[in-house]
Motif scaffolding. Structure first.
Motif, PDB file in Angstrom:
ATOM      1  N   LYS A 137       0.819  -1.212   0.000  1.00  0.00           N
ATOM      2  CA  LYS A 137       0.000   0.000   0.000  1.00  0.00           C
ATOM      3  C   LYS A 137       0.850   1.259   0.000  1.00  0.00           C
ATOM      4  N   GLY A 138       2.013   1.210   0.681  1.00  0.00           N
ATOM      5  CA  GLY A 138       2.896   2.378   0.700  1.00  0.00           C
ATOM      6  C   GLY A 138       3.465   2.625   2.079  1.00  0.00           C
ATOM      7  N   VAL A 139       3.398   3.863   2.516  1.00  0.00           N
ATOM      8  CA  VAL A 139       3.866   4.239   3.853  1.00  0.00           C
ATOM      9  C   VAL A 139       2.696   4.102   4.826  1.00  0.00           C
ATOM     10  N   ILE A 140       2.882   3.318   5.865  1.00  0.00           N
ATOM     11  CA  ILE A 140       1.824   3.054   6.831  1.00  0.00           C
ATOM     12  C   ILE A 140       2.133   3.770   8.150  1.00  0.00           C
ATOM     13  N   ALA A 141       1.180   4.541   8.640  1.00  0.00           N
ATOM     14  CA  ALA A 141       1.269   5.132   9.974  1.00  0.00           C
ATOM     15  C   ALA A 141       0.724   4.126  10.978  1.00  0.00           C
ATOM     16  N   VAL A 142       1.541   3.773  11.950  1.00  0.00           N
ATOM     17  CA  VAL A 142       1.169   2.791  12.979  1.00  0.00           C
ATOM     18  C   VAL A 142       1.072   3.525  14.313  1.00  0.00           C
ATOM     19  N   ILE A 143      -0.123   3.615  14.860  1.00  0.00           N
ATOM     20  CA  ILE A 143      -0.333   4.281  16.143  1.00  0.00           C
ATOM     21  C   ILE A 143      -0.777   3.212  17.132  1.00  0.00           C
ATOM     22  N   SER A 144       0.103   2.918  18.086  1.00  0.00           N
ATOM     23  CA  SER A 144      -0.097   1.744  18.939  1.00  0.00           C
ATOM     24  C   SER A 144      -0.356   2.152  20.387  1.00  0.00           C
ATOM     25  N   PRO A 145      -0.997   1.262  21.156  1.00  0.00           N
ATOM     26  CA  PRO A 145      -1.433   1.591  22.508  1.00  0.00           C
ATOM     27  C   PRO A 145      -0.411   1.218  23.575  1.00  0.00           C
ATOM     28  N   TRP A 146      -0.775   1.516  24.825  1.00  0.00           N
ATOM     29  CA  TRP A 146       0.148   1.308  25.939  1.00  0.00           C
ATOM     30  C   TRP A 146      -0.081   0.012  26.709  1.00  0.00           C
ATOM     31  N   ASN A 147      -1.168  -0.682  26.481  1.00  0.00           N
ATOM     32  CA  ASN A 147      -1.454  -1.834  27.344  1.00  0.00           C
ATOM     33  C   ASN A 147      -0.619  -3.064  27.001  1.00  0.00           C
ATOM     34  N   LEU A 148      -0.379  -3.303  25.711  1.00  0.00           N
ATOM     35  CA  LEU A 148       0.500  -4.380  25.243  1.00  0.00           C
ATOM     36  C   LEU A 148       1.433  -3.761  24.199  1.00  0.00           C
ATOM     37  N   PRO A 149       2.377  -2.939  24.630  1.00  0.00           N
ATOM     38  CA  PRO A 149       3.095  -2.055  23.689  1.00  0.00           C
ATOM     39  C   PRO A 149       3.824  -2.782  22.571  1.00  0.00           C
TER      40      PRO A 149
END
Length: 499
Positions: free
Chosen positions: A158-170
């Motif tokens: 797809k290209g460049v992926i923005a990954v925004i991840s959480p704090w509970n299971l980092p």
């Protein structure tokens, strides 16, 4: 499940975090940073730099260059072999990742060493194997002139992926996105939670060690609005956005993604039910619900906060779950007897305690817990709360309807199967559910009527990574896992050749 038994000191992981951009660690140029606090005792772990527009742009630009350059030129075999090497290096540095994860989150070593770190590595290997072995469609078409046409599908990154991840299971939830994204040939810019920056940063060292080209994996630290999160989701060179977190934040990201028509993959909030029928194996049901409601201090998106128990076994279930909760041991991660850590932050503790108060104000019976435990020494300054059970609330109570994300649950009796299904579905969320019954026909019948993305029967958190994972209603958009992740991280093209 890991067989690793070493217990490194979490003190070894104390450090300042850094952005990882184009293969290099940097503090950036904004001059802004914040203190990263350990939830065990509220001590300062180190400082974390806040990315501005310039840092985010540099990360996205590096990702784009790697996509068009060295990463995009690799064969599937070369790329997936490299990801297998990433997984092996995470395992080689198991102690480093374990200490960093437990320092950031406060969770017990017993949890992180069996789940978080092994799954963080496995996510790279599993998706590498999936990409190598997945097929696309092929058709032969009869044309009007008597010839044939061959049609076949091609999957392209797809290209460049923005990954925004959480704090509970980092680490686990970040690599759950980065693994398939890279396996499919994309490049990524990761924004980890501001609460847990360490393992995403540490993964940059692994990428360099195994020779992943510069710019393939990038990390920028910051917050949401008017910070790294917003700058990343607004960037015109980002082709897709994947996010795990609160529904409200997902709504804000979706608005940003609408500009430029970027696709999104969301795993959002939940208010997950468990249905415990009188024909269940009570030992298994209590043990499983103890895990689903209180694992990771209740900070699991798939966790159970609403428990519905058939009336004939209601009192027995409540009594036995109470005994199980009161057997949990709060303490430091390194201590073998520890089965529960603190919440992730003092701020989150205030949120959870506000729900503890609301439950009492609305008339709940506090079966156990409901406050702040007495912790020894420096731990008294940490983000600790008591694991808590309530009964006696109406179906309109706040703690029955709003996601708390803490070690707590409300238990309510039901009388019929139809009532149980209605109660389970009476929420705007639809992420997960657990059903406890020894009646096979009931298991299939009830599971098929629950408005959730995943339903466990006589189990919880039993994951086959090849299967579809995600939520319905306000619990998410899209599915992850196996080929379903490939649907988001690739563009499917059709090639038609007249023969």
């Amino acid at each position: 499940m890991s067989t690793h038994t070493a217990r490194p000191s979490i003190e070894s992981a104390r450090r300042d975090a850094a952005h990882f951009i184009d293969g290099a660690f940097t503090q950036g140029a904004t001059g802004k940073s914040w203190e990263n606090h350990c939830p065990l005792d509220n001590s300062v772990i180190g400082h974390v730099p806040e990315a501005g527009k310039a840092e985010v742009d540099a990360a996205v630009t590096a990702a784009r260059a790697a996509l068009d350059g060295p990463w995009g030129e690799l064969t599937v075999a070369q790329r997936t072999d490299m990801l297998a090497a990433v997984a092996n290096e995470i395992t080689n540095r198991f102690d480093d990742f374990l200490a960093a994860e437990c320092l950031d989150t406060g969770k017990p070593y017993g949890t992180a060493s069996h789940i978080d770190i092994p799954r963080g590595a496995a996510n790279f290997k599993m998706f590498a194997e999936t990409v190598k072995n997945i097929s696309t469609e092929t058709f032969i078409l009869d044309t009007p002139d008597g010839a044939n046409a061959l049609n076949y599908g091609l999957r392209r990154p797809k290209g460049v992926i923005a990954v925004i991840s959480p704090w509970n299971l980092p680490l686990l939830l970040m690599t759950w996105k980065v693994g398939p994204a890279l396996a499919c040939g994309n490049t990524v810019v990761v924004k980890p939670s501001e609460e847990t920056p360490l393992t995403a940063t540490l993964l940059g060292e692994v990428m360099n060690k195994v020779g992943v080209p510069k710019g393939v994996y990038n990390v920028v630290h910051g917050f949401g609005p008017n910070s790294a999160g917003e700058f990343l989701t607004q960037h015109p060179l980002v082709n897709g956005i994947t996010f795990t977190g609160e529904t409200r934040t997902g709504e804000a990201i979706m608005k940003q993604a609408a500009v430029g028509l970027r696709q999104v993959s969301f795993e959002l909030g939940g208010k997950n039910p468990a249905l415990v029928f009188a024909d269940c194996d009570l030992d298994k049901a209590v043990e499983g619900t103890l895990r689903s409601a209180f694992a990771n201090c209740g900070q699991v998106c798939l966790g159970t906060e609403r428990i519905y128990v058939e009336r004939p076994i209601f009192e027995a279930f409540v009594a036995r779950l109470k005994a199980g909760v009161e057997g949990l041991r709060l303490g430091r991660p390194e201590e073998p007897s520890t089965t529960m850590g603190p919440l992730v932050s003092m701020e989150h503790r205030e949120k959870v305690l506000s729900y503890y108060k609301a439950a009492v104000d609305e008339g709940a019976t506090v079966v156990t817990g409901g406050g702040v435990p007495d912790m020894p020494g420096d731990l008294a300054q940490g983000a600790w709360v008591e694991p808590t059970i309530w009964t006696g609330l109406g179906d309109d109570a706040r703690v029955v309807n709003e996601e708390i994300f803490g070690p707590c649950c409300h238990i309510r009796p039901f009388d019929t199967e139809e009532e149980a299904i209605r109660l389970a579905n009476s929420t705007r969320y639809g992420l997960a559910a657990a059903v406890w019954t020894e009646n096979l026909a009931r298991a299939h019948r009830v599971a098929g009527k629950l408005d959730v993305g995943i339903c466990w029967v006589n189990s919880w958190f039993l994951r086959d990574l090849r299967t579809a994972f995600g939520g319905s209603k306000q619990s998410g958009i899209g599915r992850e896992g196996g080929v379903h992740s490939l649907e988001f991280y690739t563009e499917l093209s059709n090639v038609c050749i007249k023969l």
